[in-house]
Design an enzyme around this catalytic site. Structure first.
Site, PDB file in Angstrom:
ATOM      1  CE  LYS A   1      13.657 -23.460  22.940  1.00  0.00           C
ATOM      2  NZ  LYS A   1      14.394 -22.553  22.055  1.00  0.00           N
TER       3      LYS A   1
ATOM      4  NE  ARG B   1      25.162 -26.575  20.656  1.00  0.00           N
ATOM      5  CZ  ARG B   1      24.019 -27.117  20.250  1.00  0.00           C
ATOM      6  NH1 ARG B   1      22.926 -26.381  20.171  1.00  0.00           N
ATOM      7  NH2 ARG B   1      23.964 -28.389  19.923  1.00  0.00           N
TER       8      ARG B   1
ATOM      9  NE  ARG C   1      20.807 -23.216  16.369  1.00  0.00           N
ATOM     10  CZ  ARG C   1      19.613 -22.647  16.302  1.00  0.00           C
ATOM     11  NH1 ARG C   1      19.468 -21.385  16.612  1.00  0.00           N
ATOM     12  NH2 ARG C   1      18.568 -23.333  15.912  1.00  0.00           N
TER      13      ARG C   1
ATOM     14  CD  GLU D   1      25.778 -22.792  25.673  1.00  0.00           C
ATOM     15  OE1 GLU D   1      26.157 -21.614  25.661  1.00  0.00           O
ATOM     16  OE2 GLU D   1      24.768 -23.186  25.093  1.00  0.00           O
TER      17      GLU D   1
ATOM     18  CG  PHE E   1      26.029 -29.662  26.062  1.00  0.00           C
ATOM     19  CD1 PHE E   1      25.580 -30.300  24.931  1.00  0.00           C
ATOM     20  CD2 PHE E   1      26.182 -28.284  26.041  1.00  0.00           C
ATOM     21  CE1 PHE E   1      25.279 -29.591  23.783  1.00  0.00           C
ATOM     22  CE2 PHE E   1      25.892 -27.565  24.899  1.00  0.00           C
ATOM     23  CZ  PHE E   1      25.437 -28.219  23.760  1.00  0.00           C
TER      24      PHE E   1
ATOM     25  CG  ASP F   1      21.656 -30.642  30.617  1.00  0.00           C
ATOM     26  OD1 ASP F   1      21.669 -31.549  31.467  1.00  0.00           O
ATOM     27  OD2 ASP F   1      22.000 -30.804  29.439  1.00  0.00           O
TER      28      ASP F   1
ATOM     29  NE  ARG G   1      14.144 -24.551  17.262  1.00  0.00           N
ATOM     30  CZ  ARG G   1      15.113 -24.091  18.034  1.00  0.00           C
ATOM     31  NH1 ARG G   1      15.331 -24.677  19.207  1.00  0.00           N
ATOM     32  NH2 ARG G   1      15.881 -23.103  17.660  1.00  0.00           N
TER      33      ARG G   1
ATOM     34  CE  LYS H   1      17.034 -21.708  27.215  1.00  0.00           C
ATOM     35  NZ  LYS H   1      17.363 -20.286  27.353  1.00  0.00           N
TER      36      LYS H   1
END
Length: 562
Positions: free
Chosen positions: A427, A216, A231, A260, A349, A209, A421, A211
């Site tokens: 990312k 968010r 977020r 987003e 997304f 994707d 994470r 970035k």
């Protein structure tokens, strides 16, 4: 529970490095909390306030009264005092807040004052963050860690989950379910240095994707009722009418979307992050801040903008608050109903719920296919499904050429997991570095008390021979580096007070950063985003440091790409 016992636990957790030992200490403290203390106590053990913010800054903490000789505070009493401080408003509120804070500190022992200062400043450095607290809650309550994590995903608040687990066990945790209208802790992405490293974690097939810099958003709709959350689960609904209108126009009854929001210019290109962030922070009816300095930023790893949006089976995801992500060529400009040329536009997304069916446990590709069926392509984040490293690297290059910050690589078979994470979303972005000069440093507090910590960073000005400040950072500093830089900077000191030590501009430090943005706060008109220390360059003189011209050229190039 006595607050001093909680302070002792915090100190003990700080003193050990073993994860298991930390969890044992935290679990013991959690078991000792009364039912009405669990939420506050769990927050304190995580290094934060139950109330999050109560309007107390560092200036109010500088003149704390002498500590009490014996402990009298309980966790409940501290929580009530902090809540009362946060409730002060209107004329005279600052004086009342200062008086209440002084009374609380006067009743606290030295150890309790240290913990209070850490909580109020956000500088509790005991290594007991949400991940450890989840394990500790499970151990204290005698339940499986997976049950706590699942409840946290659905509830979004560890304090509430801790109370349920400790008072009701596994049965209470199973009572948490996805409720349309109640925000969830979002799935997050870890970082990797290269696309190859990201793919080693996610495997194939994977989604790649774009970035970008966006905000968010998690959007819940039930009938005509639409709610939009950040977020951090803050309610943004009233601030993003374009997002609300776009989701209300979808041909569905109930939906929960992850995505987003980004500000586009008249040509459909995304504007800089600080404009998006400022607009998301603006309350209804308030003027749009002009070039507000949002120096730190946070990040949603996602983005929209590959040509054509996402097709069936494609997918994207991310992590951040007022964060990274956005829209580019793929999302049709103006596709959000009710959105003006400079309004926040949504790009999605992930799909978590659709018309009564939860999709959290479905693999990514199934969620993304359902997303593509429910949401028009102009509102989908751009992405590419890859099955080889070469394809992924080509997608990464295309993202950078399109002005994106990088990419986020996602495992196509992974479920939507709690806000950790993990290796399912990774990312990747190019790391930018500058060699800058230390102009000053601020004395640390909390765990960094007694060390010079927050560095003032300057770029060389070839026109004047001086240095132009670009911002501050305390990120990336190990204990060893803190000790070394304190000794070295004190050797270079030319002026000092209780807060700042100004030094001769001789010491060069290599700084990694994510971008350069316009900033009226600093004399050069620009500031670094997410600056962090990589290493000191004693092999370089200040005359070899990067210049303010270099920084402005970097900013100009980034602006041209977006």
């Amino acid at each position: 529970m006595q607050f001093v016992d909680l302070a002792a636990t915090s100190a003990a957790v700080t003193a050990i490095s073993a994860r298991r030992g930390k969890i044992d200490l935290l679990a013991a403290a959690l078991r000792g909390l009364a039912p009405d203390e669990i939420e506050a106590g769990a927050a304190y053990l995580a290094g934060e306030l139950r109330q999050r913010q109560i309007g107390v800054g560092w200036a109010a903490l500088r003149d704390a009264p002498p500590p009490a000789e014996r402990p009298t505070l309980t966790v409940a009493r501290v929580d009530a005092a902090l809540a009362e401080i946060g409730e002060q408003s209107g004329p005279g509120s600052q004086a009342r807040r200062r008086s209440l804070l002084g009374a609380l500190f006067a009743a606290a022992t030295a150890d309790e004052q240290r913990l209070l200062i850490g909580l109020l400043s956000g500088e509790v450095r005991q290594g007991a963050q949400a991940g450890l607290l989840v394990d500790a809650v499970a151990r204290a309550a005698g339940v499986e860690v997976a049950e706590v994590r699942r409840a946290l995903l659905l509830c979004g608040d560890l304090k509430t989950v801790a109370r349920a687990a400790l008072t009701g066990g596994a049965a209470a945790l199973r009572g948490f379910g996805l409720q349309v209208g109640r925000p969830l802790a979002p799935m997050l992405a870890q970082a990797a240095a290269t696309v190859d490293a990201a793919l080693a974690a996610t495997g194939f097939p994977a989604a790649v994707d774009d970035k970008l810099d966006g905000v968010r958003i998690q959007v819940h709709r039930s009938g005509d009722d639409v709610a939009v959350y950040s977020r951090s689960l803050a309610d943004l609904t009233a601030r993003v009418p374009g997002v609300v209108a776009a989701v209300r126009a979808l041909p569905v009854r109930q939906i929960v979307l992850d995505g987003e929001a980004v500000v586009l210019d008249a040509t459909g290109r995304p504007r800089p992050f600080q404009e998006t962030s400022a607009r998301a922070a603006r309350r209804p009816g308030a003027p749009v801040p002009g070039g507000a300095d949002q120096g730190g930023g946070a990040g949603q790893e996602g983005g929209a903008g590959r040509e054509g949006g996402a097709g069936p089976g494609d997918g994207a995801a991310g992590d951040g608050d007022l964060g990274q992500g956005g829209a580019g060529g793929g999302g049709a400009p103006g596709s959000a109903p009710g959105a003006g040329a400079d309004a926040l536009r949504p790009y999605f997304f992930d799909l978590l719920h659709l018309d009564g069916v939860d999709l959290l446990d479905e693999p990514g590709q199934r969620r993304w296919a359902a997303l593509a069926d429910a949401v028009p392509g102009g509102l989908l984040v751009g992405r590419t499904i890859v099955s080889t490293v070469d394809e992924a690297n080509a997608a990464f290059d295309a993202a950078l050429n399109g002005g994106h910050e990088g990419v986020v690589v996602k495992a196509a078979g992974a479920p939507y997991d709690v806000g950790r994470r993990g290796s399912a979303w990774v990312k990747v972005k190019p790391r930018h570095t500058l060699d800058l000069v230390v102009l000053a440093a601020e004395w640390g507090h909390g765990r960094r008390h007694g060390w010079l910590s927050n560095l003032h960073l300057g770029a060389r000005d070839p026109a004047t021979g001086g240095f132009v400040m670009l911002g501050k950072t305390f990120k990336g500093l190990t204990d060893e580096l803190l000790r070394w830089q304190t000794e070295r900077l004190l050797e270079l000191a030319v002026e000092r007070d209780d807060w700042v030590v100004r030094v001769r501009p001789e010491l060069v430090v290599e700084i990694a950063f994510d971008g350069v943005q316009t900033s009226p706060r600093y004399p050069g008109g620009v500031a670094l985003r997410f600056a962090r220390v990589l290493r000191y360059r004693e092999d370089k003189s200040a005359a070899e440091a990067d210049t303010i011209t270099d920084v402005r050229q970097f900013h100009a190039a980034a602006s041209e790409r977006t």
